[in-house]
Design a protein around this motif. Structure first.
Motif, short mmCIF file in Angstrom:
data_model
loop_
_atom_site.label_atom_id
_atom_site.label_comp_id
_atom_site.label_asym_id
_atom_site.label_seq_id
_atom_site.Cartn_x
_atom_site.Cartn_y
_atom_site.Cartn_z
N VAL A 251 4.83 13.78 0.47
CA VAL A 251 3.22 14.48 -0.34
C VAL A 251 3.18 15.43 0.55
CG1 VAL A 251 0.88 13.01 0.16
CG2 VAL A 251 2.84 11.68 -0.83
N VAL A 281 -4.36 11.68 -4.79
CA VAL A 281 -3.82 11.29 -4.39
C VAL A 281 -3.75 11.03 -3.16
CG1 VAL A 281 -1.41 12.24 -2.99
CG2 VAL A 281 -1.90 12.69 -4.97
N LEU A 284 -6.28 6.98 -3.04
CA LEU A 284 -4.94 6.43 -3.47
C LEU A 284 -4.50 5.96 -2.02
CD1 LEU A 284 -4.74 6.87 -7.06
CD2 LEU A 284 -6.22 5.31 -6.11
N LEU A 285 -3.49 7.32 -1.66
CA LEU A 285 -2.32 6.75 -0.79
C LEU A 285 -3.19 6.56 0.79
CD1 LEU A 285 -0.35 9.75 -1.13
CD2 LEU A 285 0.31 6.91 -2.15
N CYS A 464 3.62 12.05 -7.12
CA CYS A 464 3.51 11.22 -6.26
C CYS A 464 2.62 10.26 -6.24
CB CYS A 464 1.84 12.59 -5.47
SG CYS A 464 1.28 13.29 -4.55
N CYS A 466 1.79 7.50 -5.54
CA CYS A 466 0.31 6.74 -4.86
C CYS A 466 0.39 5.47 -5.66
CB CYS A 466 -0.87 6.81 -5.60
SG CYS A 466 -0.80 8.28 -6.89
N SER A 764 5.06 1.97 -12.31
CA SER A 764 4.56 3.17 -11.15
C SER A 764 5.93 4.36 -11.29
CB SER A 764 3.63 2.85 -9.83
OG SER A 764 5.20 2.43 -8.53
N SER A 793 -1.97 4.06 -10.99
CA SER A 793 -2.71 3.05 -10.62
C SER A 793 -3.38 1.80 -10.83
CB SER A 793 -3.64 3.52 -8.85
OG SER A 793 -3.04 5.06 -8.14
#
Lengths: 817, 60
Positions: A251, A281, A284-285, A464, A466, A764, A793
């Motif tokens: 990330v 990203v 969401l993370l 990524c 997420c 995912s 997501s």
């Protein structure tokens, strides 16, 4: 909800709605236990009857358990200095931890305390933290009085000892929220600008507008990366220092390279930029992190809470008089006095007085232990009978209770660290992404060096994690909510994964497999003896009397007793229709030459073998009936044990109770004799768990302080309904309803959670796979990444909240008609 | 379309105002307890008429 019930309905407790013994008179209020009766009277007396009309009141109802603690220690200068804060106008404010808080009605009731008790400024309930914030005027009302009022309403309180930790947690939560909010706003605005850019890409756009839009996006992205996104760089840095690959590594690389390269392209005026994906990203993370923060098991307050079992004050003989001293002032050899219903302040030896002690929370022994001069007694046990005088022999941290608490800490410290599936996956994922990035760079350097950097950065951004970062926290979040509706409190979601696949299951007896209170197990005797016992014991407030009335009660029995006399420590006597009846202990009533019926000796032998407590009934000097009381097996225990076996658990019962009781209960529950371990000390339970753990997962279910160490050490510790605070704190999950039925729901639910987590991860990874393939093949565009990211997501969110992890048990023992 | 050079900064200023308002709300503790207020709201609604008299009585 109506309070008045039709007369024909089965009797229900007026306070909690559970089945209650039939009323003696048609219109009399009925209660399932004396706890509910006293709480009802307190609420009724305060004029807050509306509590029972609120629609939430019956939802999570369970019998009330006021502790009748006096809370005098709350008035000490030192206590107030440590726990209370000064407010304007000489008022004080304190936070107290509440037991028994469950629904909106509780808030209604508790926040009305200021109306009932003059001097209380306000009571604010924090449902999530189970804390009441109380502001009061110390000149008008004492804190102990406020605490007693809350207790009388059925909410025993404890001092909230980790004020600092709670503050730190609040601040951290605010930080998380601020980050999520800022990142969300930035992501949204960058997304809007990106729409304009995509529009321009398809239908043409003047260069200066494109530069304006890109420049603005760049500024917003820089704020997002340098502000809320900073946490990922911190995480990557610590991962680097610890030499362990962490999700934050790719990330951080993607964020820095993506932003840096994007900035360069923006300044140059052409090229593909991924600003909207980068900000999405981060957003969401950060949501995933925030969820995870909420699910983390908090540092245990067990130690402090259990010290609440020891009174903070003691009455000491100073040579001429009894004086009240703080418990810290006690010294070896002090002569102390303990009144009825008080807890013992230290370990010691009885000097004077006969009484019985409730040691169930300490040892698991269900029967009151009779004590007299010379007997050793322990801190934290409750004096049930009359005043005792004792000599202090172990005080403070030398007491047995303090030893137990050290054991809990040791158990928690030595809990095996099993690597969780999600962590293993993350590790492989990070490794895979870094490998793919290197491969992409190599491939494009060979095919078309001018696009190598573009494609590598595209790969890093589209992979990524997420959705993966959301997969586990979301699955747990949905499951925790479903579990709460099914009567389960999950404190450490990771523990749910640790209960697969089966292993060794240790069950405590008292309160876990049994009801945890006295009930009538056997009755030998005639019908008139039955109604005589009812007539005599009906209005007696004693656990034995209650058990008798509950067990013998039937509609229509209406004998009237005259000249009723309670004989302290022996029983009760009265006259019914000219006969003198006595109900009480064998020591009082059974003499060697008493006339006894033919079945007497056989009945007595059964009673002895099962370890039950006898109550003898005598009419005009002749023994006519015998009642055997004990803590009986809960109705759903045998079924639950069968199901546990079918799920791959080997079951053992470990109890501090005596061999006779343990064998009787264990065999009734369907356990083989070799799986029943009686007279076990907490240390032995802990040792058993730690010996089994190298090879097998251990599930421990218990409710007492004596189980707390085992609960802390087990792979998954489950506190049974009505457990002591210490066990609730040490456990990973708590059953909020009586009976082992909920345990099965918990285990089945945890299997389903695992499926949800894996399905989320698969979904995912599927989206990441598409993105990665596109980047390697060279056809990925920023707008594709911007669609894939939220889509994956969204899939994970839908999968998490559509799954049925925990279903409420359809029936449970206490609610049977 | 040169209005964009004015409109975007203005839009961002408005957004910034709301973000600032949110951050102020977080800092002042308005998000610390999100479980109790929804329940309390239900209760106060229902008991409002009944308690108005009590509140007047309790007012300092």
């Amino acid at each position: 909800m109506k309070v008045q019930r039709p007369v024909s309905a089965p009797a229900r407790c007026l306070h909690c709605g559970l089945p209650a013994p039939a009323p003696t008179e048609p219109e009399a209020p009925t209660f399932c236990c004396s706890g509910c009766r006293s709480v009802y009277e307190a609420i009724h007396g305060a004029g807050l009857d509306r509590f029972y009309e609120l629609p939430w009141t019956r939802e999570a109802a369970s019998p009330a358990q006021p502790s009748q603690h006096r809370y005098e220690e709350f008035d000490d200068e030192s206590f107030l200095a440590q726990h209370a804060e000064g407010l304007a106008g000489g008022r004080l404010s304190v936070e107290l931890y509440l037991e028994g808080l469950h629904c909106a009605s509780c808030i209604w009731l508790l926040e009305r305390v200021p109306q009932v008790l003059p001097g209380v400024q306000s009571v604010r309930i924090h449902m999530g933290r189970r804390v009441a914030q109380i502001a009061w005027d110390p000149n008008t009302v004492r804190l102990s009085e406020i605490a007693r009022t809350l207790d009388r309403f059925g909410y025993p309180v404890h001092p909230h000892n980790s004020l600092e930790a709670a503050r730190a947690q609040t601040l951290e939560n605010r930080q998380h929220l601020a980050r999520v909010g800022l990142a969300g706003a930035l992501a949204g605005n960058v997304m809007l600008l990106a729409f304009a850019l995509y529009g321009g890409a398809f239908s043409g756009i003047a260069e200066r507008y494109e530069n304006l839009l890109r420049g603005t996006s760049l500024v917003l992205t820089l704020i997002a990366v340098a502000g809320p996104g900073r946490v990922f760089f911190r995480g990557a840095w610590s991962s680097w220092k610890l030499k362990r690959l962490h999700m934050d590594v790719p990330v951080a690389i993607a964020l820095s390279l993506g932003t840096g390269w994007g900035a360069w392209l923006t300044l140059r005026g052409h090229g593909e930029v991924y600003f909207e994906s980068i900000t999405a990203v981060i957003f969401l993370l950060l949501i995933g992190r925030w969820l995870q923060f909420h699910q983390q098991k908090r540092a245990s307050e067990a130690v402090e809470l259990t010290r609440a079992l020891i009174p903070r004050r003691a009455r000491r003989w100073n040579g001429s008089d009894w004086e009240t001293v703080p418990h810290t002032a006690l010294r070896l050899g002090d002569r102390l006095q303990v009144l009825a219903q008080e807890s013992l302040p230290c370990d010691g030896e009885v000097l004077e007085g006969h009484s019985s002690l409730d040691a169930s929370r300490l040892s698991g022994e269900s029967r009151p232990v009779p004590v007299g001069p010379g007997d050793p007694v322990f801190a934290g046990t409750v004096n049930l009978g009359s005043t005792l005088e004792l000599r202090a022999e172990a005080v403070g941290s030398d007491s047995r209770l303090a030893g137990l608490m050290r054991l809990v800490e040791e158990g928690a410290r030595n809990k095996p660290r099993r690597v969780l599936w999600a962590d293993r996956l993350a590790h492989r994922f990070v490794f895979g992404v870094l490998l793919l990035a290197a491969a992409t760079l190599g491939l494009w350097l060979w095919r078309d060096p001018s696009r190598a950097v573009d494609q590598t950065i595209a790969l890093l951004i589209v992979t990524c994690p997420c959705a993966l970062g959301l997969a586990t926290p979301l699955a747990y979040q949905a499951a925790i909510a479903a579990a709460a509706r099914a009567g389960l409190l999950i404190k450490d979601p990771d523990a749910l994964e640790r209960v697969h696949p089966g292993g060794l299951c240790l069950l405590d007896k008292t309160g876990t497999m049994t009801h945890g209170r006295m009930t009538l197990a056997h009755w030998w005797g005639s019908e008139d003896a039955r109604s005589a016992v009812l007539a005599l014991e009906r209005d007696v407030e004693h656990s034995i009397a209650r058990a008798l009335v509950e067990g013998l009660s039937e509609p229509g029995a209406s004998a009237q007793a005259k000249d009723v006399q309670a004989q302290l420590g022996r029983g009760i006597q009265g006259t019914i229709d000219g006969h003198v009846w006595r109900v009480g202990s064998p020591r009082w009533l059974v003499q060697a030459n008493s006339a006894r019926p033919a079945w007497w000796d056989a009945a007595w032998a059964t009673l002895e073998a099962e370890g039950l407590s006898p109550v003898v009934v005598e009419r005009d000097g002749a023994l006519v009936a015998l009642a055997a009381l004990g803590d009986s097996l809960a109705e759903d225990t045998p079924d639950a044990i069968r199901e546990l076996r079918s799920m791959g658990w080997e079951i053992e019962m470990w109890t501090g109770d005596s061999v006779g009781v343990a064998q009787a209960i264990g065999q009734a529950a369907g356990l083989p004799a070799e799986a029943i371990h009686a007279e076990q000390q907490p240390e032995e339970k802990l040792a058993r768990i730690q010996a089994a753990q190298p090879e097998r997962r251990v599930l421990m279910v218990g409710d007492g302080v004596n189980d707390a160490a085992a609960l802390a050490a087990a792979d998954c510790g489950v506190a049974a309904h009505g457990g002591a605070e210490a066990s609730l704190e040490a456990a990973d999950a708590c059953l909020l309803r009586p009976g082992l039925r909920s345990l099965i729901v918990l285990l089945r639910g945890s299997q389903r959670i695992e499926h949800v987590v894996k399905r989320n991860a698969a979904a995912s990874l599927f989206y990441n796979g598409i993105g990665a393939w596109g980047a390697i093949a060279g056809w990925i565009q920023p707008w594709m990444a911007a669609i894939l990211m939220p889509l994956s997501s969204l899939t994970v969110i839908t999968l998490s909240f559509r799954s049925h992890t925990f279903d409420a048990p359809e029936t449970h023992a206490e609610r049977k008609p | 379309m040169d209005i964009l050079f004015v409109a975007i900064p203005i839009a961002l200023l408005v957004a910034g105002f709301f973000v600032a308002a949110f951050l102020w709300g977080v800092r002042s503790g308005q998000w610390d307890d999100v479980d109790t207020p929804p329940m309390r709201m239900l209760l106060e609604d229902e008991t409002e008429t009944k308690n108005r008299a009590d509140k007047d009585k309790n007012a300092p």
